[in-house]
Write an enzyme that holds these catalytic residues in place. Structure first.
Site, PDB file in Angstrom:
ATOM      1  N   HIS A  47       1.226  -0.844  -0.086  1.00  0.00           N
ATOM      2  CA  HIS A  47      -0.025   0.079  -0.241  1.00  0.00           C
ATOM      3  C   HIS A  47       0.794   1.175  -0.703  1.00  0.00           C
ATOM      4  O   HIS A  47       1.260   2.081   1.252  1.00  0.00           O
ATOM      5  CB  HIS A  47      -0.742  -0.224   1.260  1.00  0.00           C
ATOM      6  CG  HIS A  47      -2.095   0.909   1.418  1.00  0.00           C
ATOM      7  ND1 HIS A  47      -1.982   2.089   0.980  1.00  0.00           N
ATOM      8  CD2 HIS A  47      -3.432   0.123   1.525  1.00  0.00           C
ATOM      9  CE1 HIS A  47      -3.128   2.501   1.048  1.00  0.00           C
ATOM     10  NE2 HIS A  47      -3.964   2.159   1.167  1.00  0.00           N
TER      11      HIS A  47
ATOM     12  N   GLU B 259      -0.954   1.420  -5.757  1.00  0.00           N
ATOM     13  CA  GLU B 259      -0.595  -0.111  -4.669  1.00  0.00           C
ATOM     14  C   GLU B 259      -0.205  -1.566  -5.795  1.00  0.00           C
ATOM     15  O   GLU B 259      -1.613  -1.413  -6.400  1.00  0.00           O
ATOM     16  CB  GLU B 259      -2.005  -0.597  -4.111  1.00  0.00           C
ATOM     17  CG  GLU B 259      -2.209   0.780  -2.877  1.00  0.00           C
ATOM     18  CD  GLU B 259      -3.576   1.486  -2.699  1.00  0.00           C
ATOM     19  OE1 GLU B 259      -3.292  -0.149  -1.632  1.00  0.00           O
ATOM     20  OE2 GLU B 259      -3.808   2.037  -2.254  1.00  0.00           O
TER      21      GLU B 259
END
Length: 302
Positions: free
Chosen positions: A170, A273
């Site tokens: 992330h 991500e």
């Protein structure tokens, strides 16, 4: 292990040293001719990465980030695993899984030709994790600090049944100004717009963020490039074994709601991500493994 033990076993003079970070979390400081990095063993979360050729950090870390056991750290590269987003089974478990809020162990620390450094961290199943997710596993993060930042997240299935998971690196990229930033490499894909109930949409132009953004793109390869005009640099992202790419920016509303963000933080970051998210569920068979890989590099904006 305490800091003294970590340095005794895994430090390398001038390259790798372990220190006590915020709230006492052990932190590895890595220096090579190409880049410097800071990674906390809490969540195996990379907090900072600065290339020798650039004065600005590759990664965004909120100045209001909370360093507290059981709480995720806002910024850097959180590891979402073994599920991405809300609890898929609605059992009240934490968003984005269990890996980012647990202490990891150091497996190895190696110098590569005195130019790069490779650090391997590991998370193993425990009775506590088994109660949340009933699988036996070993999860490793291999971080290579060099001319390119390489991150490899490998799931090892140690049990006798198949495991299904979603996951993501992330990554919060640091920006000079979101309004002077474009993202290329995803134009050919229709995406799921999570800010609009998952509606499928498509835009053939480079991405420009001008509102709250939460998109899942199917992905089959190719480079993604963040053009940051304010910092005069391009960030190049390569993904392997990533069937989706998530693009996220909290914008004004979410920044005001989150205690670990300032009201202006939406202007300073975008998350691209490397992921297997949404309907892209990965199955890892017993005694097998699966590696999600991301490579990051920078170029001057000519």
């Amino acid at each position: 292990m305490n800091i003294e033990e970590l340095n005794s076993l895994y430090s390398h003079a001038g390259y790798v040293t372990f220190k006590e970070g915020p709230e006492g979390f052990p932190v590895a400081h890595i220096t090579t001719p190409y880049a410097t990095a800071i990674i906390t063993l809490y969540g195996a979360q990379l907090l900072s990465y600065t290339f020798a050729t650039d004065t600005n950090d590759l990664l965004f870390l909120s100045e209001k980030a909370i360093f507290k056991e059981g709480t995720p750290i806002r910024g850097g590269v959180p590891i979402c695993w073994p599920w991405f987003g809300p609890d898929p089974q609605n059992q009240g478990r934490s968003d984005h899984g269990l890996a980012r809020t647990r202490m990891w162990n150091v497996v190895s620390s190696d110098l590569l030709n005195n130019r790069e450094c490779r650090l391997v961290l590991e998370l193993n199943d425990t009775p506590e994790t088994y109660a949340l997710w009933p699988h036996r596993f070993r999860l490793t993060l291999t971080l290579t600090v060099g001319e390119t930042l390489t991150m490899e997240l490998t799931t090892h299935n140690l049990g006798d049944t198949a495991m299904e998971l979603t996951q993501a690196l992330h990554t919060y990229f640091k920006l000079g100004d979101i309004t002077h930033t474009t993202i290329t490499g995803l134009e050919r894909f229709a995406y799921s717009d999570k800010t609009d109930g998952g509606a499928e949409k498509k835009a053939d132009n480079p991405i420009r963020i001008h509102a709250e953004t939460d998109r899942i793109y199917p992905f089959d390869g190719g480079d993604i490039v963040i053009n940051d005009e304010s910092f005069a640099r391009n960030i190049r992202i390569k993904c392997e074994n990533s069937k989706t790419v998530v693009v996220w920016n909290p914008w004004i509303r979410v920044c005001k709601l989150k205690a670990d963000l300032t009201p202006e933080d939406y202007t300073k970051t975008v998350c691209i991500e490397t992921a297997n998210a949404g309907s892209e569920i990965i199955t890892v068979q017993p005694k097998e493994s699966y590696t999600l890989k991301a490579l990051y590099s920078i170029e001057g904006d000519d």
